[in-house]
Design a protein around this motif. Sequence first.
Motif, PDB file in Angstrom:
ATOM      1  N   ARG A  95       0.697  -1.166  -0.087  1.00 64.10           N
ATOM      2  CA  ARG A  95       0.069  -0.089   0.108  1.00 64.10           C
ATOM      3  C   ARG A  95       0.875   1.382  -0.015  1.00 64.10           C
ATOM      4  NH1 ARG A  95      -4.388  -1.748   4.689  1.00 64.10           N
ATOM      5  NH2 ARG A  95      -5.439  -3.798   3.443  1.00 64.10           N
ATOM      6  N   ARG A  96       1.960   1.137   0.424  1.00 61.57           N
ATOM      7  CA  ARG A  96       3.108   2.194   0.382  1.00 61.57           C
ATOM      8  C   ARG A  96       4.106   1.809  -0.454  1.00 61.57           C
ATOM      9  NH1 ARG A  96       7.072   1.978   3.953  1.00 61.57           N
ATOM     10  NH2 ARG A  96       6.976   0.251   5.641  1.00 61.57           N
ATOM     11  N   ASP A 116       3.283  -3.243   5.191  1.00 62.34           N
ATOM     12  CA  ASP A 116       2.213  -2.421   5.589  1.00 62.34           C
ATOM     13  C   ASP A 116       1.981  -2.550   7.205  1.00 62.34           C
ATOM     14  OD1 ASP A 116       1.822  -1.592   2.970  1.00 62.34           O
ATOM     15  OD2 ASP A 116       0.405  -3.113   2.999  1.00 62.34           O
TER      16      ASP A 116
END
Length: 270
Positions: free
Chosen positions: A106-107, A270
């Motif tokens: 997600r990042r 994450d």
Amino acid sequence: MKNTEDSVGAALLGVACGEASLAPEAEGWAQRLQLPYLGPQAPREMAPGGLLVWLDHQGLALRVTGRGAPGPVIVDFSGGKAAFRRLHGGGRGQLVAKAVGLSRARRIPSVLDATAGLGQDAFVLATLGCSMLLLERSPVVHALLEDGLARASQDPELAPIIARMKLQAADAAGYLEAAEEVADVVYLDPMFPHRGQQSALVKKEMRVFRDLVGDDLDADRLLPAALQAARCRVVVKRPRKAPPLAGPAPSHALEGKSSRYDLYTLRALD
């Protein structure tokens, strides 16, 4: 990359340039690298089998002397393989991107490339948004990479990518052993020892590279140090049929046609 007097001193002749106008810059590189400055030369006319740090209007390169020698080894992020991978390589679907966790994260993770070499994989990851710290211990390879990054930073299309790549001269094992959680992912691509006749199949560029840096005979020291320094995972690039580095077994592996990525998962990205 390995850099010892035994592997370099016998073959590396010094720094030369293609024409007299480049002499001041070439002489500056010679002083930095503590190598003889040989002045303007015609490498094809020199005795075969020597290695030059070579400067012409294309940039800084590693070049073999003599007729019929392979072409120069140069870091070029604006064309060739680097440009193809940037434009048509498959984005986050590439194996190296999947290996560092880009396909599902997600990042975007930060990555320390502990064995930077010519910076090819680091450039791919920087293209996909990763902040990259590149370590290189060979002074000559570091110089080639520094020159390539500097040239690419002048290209408006590449400058934002290059801004995500920070180069540092350091021995990877020592750096990692002294560090704690330096990046989300530590990426290792040690030079794999050649095996008899298999070495004849290595690409010309890599044969020239081996003449300079030799094999990474201390590669097994890297994995435990990387496991100490990574926050989330360690990724080790290996030839597809090569054994893993000494130490704990990989958590998972991703195989391509010629390479394999061994993943050592510490915690979720994450």
